[in-house]
Each structure stands twice: as C-alpha cells, then as structure tokens.
Design an enzyme around this catalytic site. Structure first.
Site, short mmCIF file in Angstrom:
data_model
loop_
_atom_site.label_atom_id
_atom_site.label_comp_id
_atom_site.label_asym_id
_atom_site.label_seq_id
_atom_site.Cartn_x
_atom_site.Cartn_y
_atom_site.Cartn_z
N PHE A 128 0.86 -1.18 0.00
CA PHE A 128 0.00 0.00 0.00
C PHE A 128 0.90 1.24 0.00
CE2 PHE A 128 -3.14 2.91 2.02
CZ PHE A 128 -4.13 2.76 1.08
N ASP A 207 1.57 -6.27 7.04
CA ASP A 207 0.36 -5.45 7.04
C ASP A 207 -0.80 -6.40 6.74
OD1 ASP A 207 -1.80 -3.79 6.47
OD2 ASP A 207 -0.57 -2.24 5.53
N TYR A 232 -11.55 -1.46 9.88
CA TYR A 232 -12.77 -0.96 9.22
C TYR A 232 -13.11 -1.69 7.93
CZ TYR A 232 -8.98 2.01 7.33
OH TYR A 232 -7.80 2.47 6.82
N LYS A 233 -12.30 -2.68 7.55
CA LYS A 233 -12.62 -3.42 6.33
C LYS A 233 -13.43 -4.67 6.71
CE LYS A 233 -8.22 -1.92 4.27
NZ LYS A 233 -8.60 -0.93 3.27
N ARG A 382 -12.24 -3.13 -8.40
CA ARG A 382 -12.08 -4.13 -7.32
C ARG A 382 -13.44 -4.55 -6.82
NH1 ARG A 382 -8.10 -2.49 -2.45
NH2 ARG A 382 -9.79 -1.01 -2.15
C1 LIG Z 1 -3.01 -2.31 3.20
C2 LIG Z 1 -3.24 -1.00 3.88
N1 LIG Z 1 -2.31 -0.52 4.71
C3 LIG Z 1 -2.46 0.66 5.34
C4 LIG Z 1 -3.60 1.42 5.15
C5 LIG Z 1 -3.69 2.76 5.82
O1 LIG Z 1 -4.57 2.70 6.88
P1 LIG Z 1 -4.94 4.01 7.74
O2 LIG Z 1 -5.37 5.05 6.78
O3 LIG Z 1 -6.10 3.53 8.59
O4 LIG Z 1 -3.77 4.38 8.53
C6 LIG Z 1 -4.61 0.94 4.30
C7 LIG Z 1 -5.84 1.73 4.09
O5 LIG Z 1 -6.74 1.37 3.39
C8 LIG Z 1 -4.43 -0.29 3.65
O6 LIG Z 1 -5.34 -0.78 2.80
#
Ligand SMILES: Cc1ncc(COP(=O)(O)O)c(C=O)c1O
Length: 422
Positions: A128, A207, A232-233, A382
C-alpha cells in the site's frame, strides 16, 4: 452442480449457503444496492447499533468518568485479544491503538533502532503506497541511514517472492509486506518469507489490513515478528476505527515505542516526570484511546468469531471462484482482464478486473447501476467479497451489469477525464 451463468444457479448457491443468515445481522438500508466494497469499508452490524446505544447513553451518558474503571481502560487489550484469535497470536500479543499508519510508523522505528548496524529495508511495489510513505518518513527521521528497496512484481499481480528472497542478506534490517496486497489481492506465504528473512537475521512486519477477518492468518505458526492492520474493512469496525498492532511476545521487551506517552507509562497515575514504559504491549500506547470508535469494533469482531474464520474463508473462496467463472464466460470476451491471481489459494477476498474503460465503467456502476465496487488506478475495478453479507446473487447481478455497460457502451455517457473515485 456444474457452474451455470443463470441467475437461478446463483439463487441455488445462496440457498445452500450455511452462512447466509449472517446477512440479517447487518443494517441493509437499500436491499437493491449491490455492495462490493467491504474490503474498503465493512457494513454496519446491527449489534453495533445496540452497542453504540450502550456506549453512548449507558457508559458515557450515565456512568461518565467511572467508565474508565468499568472497561474503557482495558479496551485496547480486550479488543486486541479478540483480534488475536483471528490472526493466530496470543492474547497479549495484540493491542488496539491509533491508525494502521501510525502503528506502522511506531513499529518500523522501533525495529530499525533494534536492528542497528543493518541498513536495508525490503518491500515490494504491491504494498500500500501509504506504507511506503511511512517508511520514507521513518528513514528521514533516523537521519537517512537506511535504504528502502522496493522490489517490483513481475506481472503486477503476484508478489516477487524469489526476488525478495534473493535480495536478503545480513544487511537487511526489516522486510515489510502486505500479507494480502490491496490491488490484486495476492496472498504471500507468510511462513516462507518470514523463515527466509529470519535466516539472515532480518525482522518481518506484515500489514494484515486486507487479510484480517477474511483470510486465515497464523502469526504464531509463521513465527512472524510484527503485524499491523485496520479494523474498518472485513472486521466491520466502522469508518476510521482504530487499528491494531502485534509484536511477538519474546520480542516485546527489545522494541521501544518511539512515541512515548502517558497511556504507555508504567503506573501512569503516579504522574512521574520521567518516562518508564509499561510492561508488554501497553508500552505501545501513546495517548487516550478514542473510546467510542474503539468500543464499536468489538461487535464486528464478535460476528467474525461467531461465524468462524475458516467457514468465512470457505465461502469467500467459493464466491471468488464463482466470480472468476462468470468473468471467464461473460466478461473476458468483452476485454476484461483478471488482475488477481488465477489460483484461488493465492487470492484474498477481492477480485480485481481490468478494462481499458475501467474508470468510466466504474462510474456507470456507481452512479447508474446501484453497484458499489471500488476503483484502483489505472484500470482496476475491485470487487470485494465479504462472505458475512455478500450473496451469490449480488455477484451475478454485478457481472450482468458490467456486461451490459460494455455491450451497450453505456460508459460513453462519462467523459474520460472523469473525477477521481474511491
Ligand atoms: C493495506 C493497507 N495498509 C495501510 C492502510 C492505511 O490505513 P490508515 O489510513 O487507517 O492508517 C490501508 C488503508 O486502506 C491499507 O489498505
């Protein structure tokens, strides 16, 4: 039953689905909406509405400050211990705090300091992007003594496993990967990567944002060092709900939270002027927890535990195979590509479909067809499967609408410089 592209077949699959009744446990405001974005924001569980009533009126409204001693203070550990059951960790190896990004920052800085003398950090280009931004910031903070190496995926879908393994040496401090990658949904072999990294003395941080609650994870079996993830997912914790972090028990005493704060202080109500970290993972807390959103995660996690993660994965595999089957027959001939692994074992709970007109097709789905997927540049639509509430009919209907948009060129209604969508 042989696969058919008829809607009746989808209905039969729904009738045979042992988890179908879980859909009723969610607030479904529009029964006609095809919601395929549980991989970005999970739906609202009905139990969460009841819990919110209690947290707001019962705890905050009536009990006021006394609630800190009636469950609020332990909430980061209590909810963490439940999440631990979903990721193969011990109860005291997971704590809920801050955002995924902030937790990543804390763990990265702690790990790099613990690995002094090693200067390389490995990741891949499927990670990400925000995780890479955090790494770049951490490197700046630590006086640019580390180099971030972003190993490219060969096809943009599968993780560069061989290349990552070949890049490992005794200068690697840290390997950081998304266990399930956000665009293609590819799932890394956590045990294999972790073992290879450990063989050269590197630490590994996973992650789990796109895995937790959808893909079985066993941090303990993999001997994984650290993990982060959002709630939240697939955990249906609510927009912006706090995230979790995990550190293997025997590593906890050698990692120090770089953001000291009173919630991580030993005997915090002594108000000593010198920081002394609390025992265990509490030292990775910094400030006061957002109690309302933190509390509301718990009912979502309970639902996953009730359904059973293995059952959810079984359904998710069936549904994503069904979706890929429909793609093969109905969408591939129209120029849609499968931008996720073909092998269901290597695929998380979403399927990415590419198309030269991806963005305009997505806009048509969102605005005119009552289908909510999400879009990831340059051309990925997606389609997220959340087996607690996604039905086979949802998947069928989405595919038929995708087909119609292309066959009838309905996407031409939108201009090619359309606004960015999420
Ligand atoms: C794989 C992944 N890592 C990190 C994040 C970042 O999360 P946050 O914005 O809650 O810090 C996301 C957000 O969608 C994500 O999908």
């Amino acid at each position: 039953m042989t696969m058919s592209v008829d809607i009746e077949y989808a209905s039969q699959l729904d009738e045979q689905d042992p988890l179908a009744h879980f859909r009723e446990r969610f607030v479904i405001a529009d029964p006609d909406l095809i919601y395929l974005d549980g991989n970005s924001l999970g739906r609202l569980p009905r139990d969460t509405v009841d819990l919110a009533e209690d947290v707001l009126h019962g705890q905050w409204g009536a009990r006021l400050i006394r609630s800190w001693n009636e469950g609020w203070f332990e909430a980061p550990e209590r909810v963490g211990a439940k999440i631990a059951r979903l990721i193969g960790a011990q109860a005291d190896e997971v704590i809920v705090a801050d955002s995924t990004s902030v937790n990543l920052f804390k763990l990265v800085v702690a790990a790099l300091r613990a690995q002094s003398g090693r200067s390389r950090i490995l990741t891949d280009d499927l990670n990400f992007p925000s995780d890479l931004y955090i790494l770049q910031g951490a490197i700046d903070l630590l006086d640019k003594q580390h180099q971030l190496e972003i190993i490219p995926s060969v096809d943009g879908i599968h993780g560069p496993v061989a290349e990552l393994q070949a890049a490992l040496d005794d200068q690697v401090a840290l390997v950081i990967l998304s266990h399930t990658v956000f665009k293609s949904g590819y799932i890394y072999d956590m045990s294999a990567i972790t073992a290879a990294a450990h063989a050269v003395g590197a630490l590994v941080l996973w992650d789990l944002s796109h895995s937790v609650g959808s893909v079985p994870v066993d941090l303990h079996a993999a001997q994984a060092d650290m993990a982060i993830g959002c709630t939240y997912k697939y955990l249906n914790g609510g927009p912006g709900a706090p995230a979790f972090l995990s550190i293997r028990r025997d590593l906890q005493s050698s990692l120090n939270n770089p953001i000291n704060g009173w919630m991580g202080q030993k005997n915090l109500f002594n108000f000593d002027l010198v920081y002394q970290p609390a025992a265990g993972l509490r030292s990775f807390l910094t400030g006061t927890a957002p109690i309302i959103s933190l509390s509301l995660i718990e009912s979502g996690v309970d639902l996953i535990l009730e359904a059973g993660l293995d059952n959810l994965r079984t359904k998710s595999e069936l549904q994503s195979e069904y979706l890929v089957g429909l793609w093969r027959t109905l969408l591939r001939p129209l120029g849609f590509t499968l931008n996720s692994p073909d092998n269901v074992r290597l695929r998380g709970s979403h399927v990415s479909l590419g198309h030269a007109e991806g963005l305009r097709i997505d806009l048509m789905l969102l605005n005119d067809m009552n289908v909510l997927p999400d879009f990831r540049a340059p051309d990925n639509i997606r389609l997220g499967i959340a087996p607690l509430y996604t039905t086979f009919r949802d998947i069928h209907t989405a595919v038929i609408r995708l087909r119609r948009i292309v066959v009838e060129k309905l996407y031409e209604k939108y201009s090619t410089d359309a606004p960015i969508v999420t």
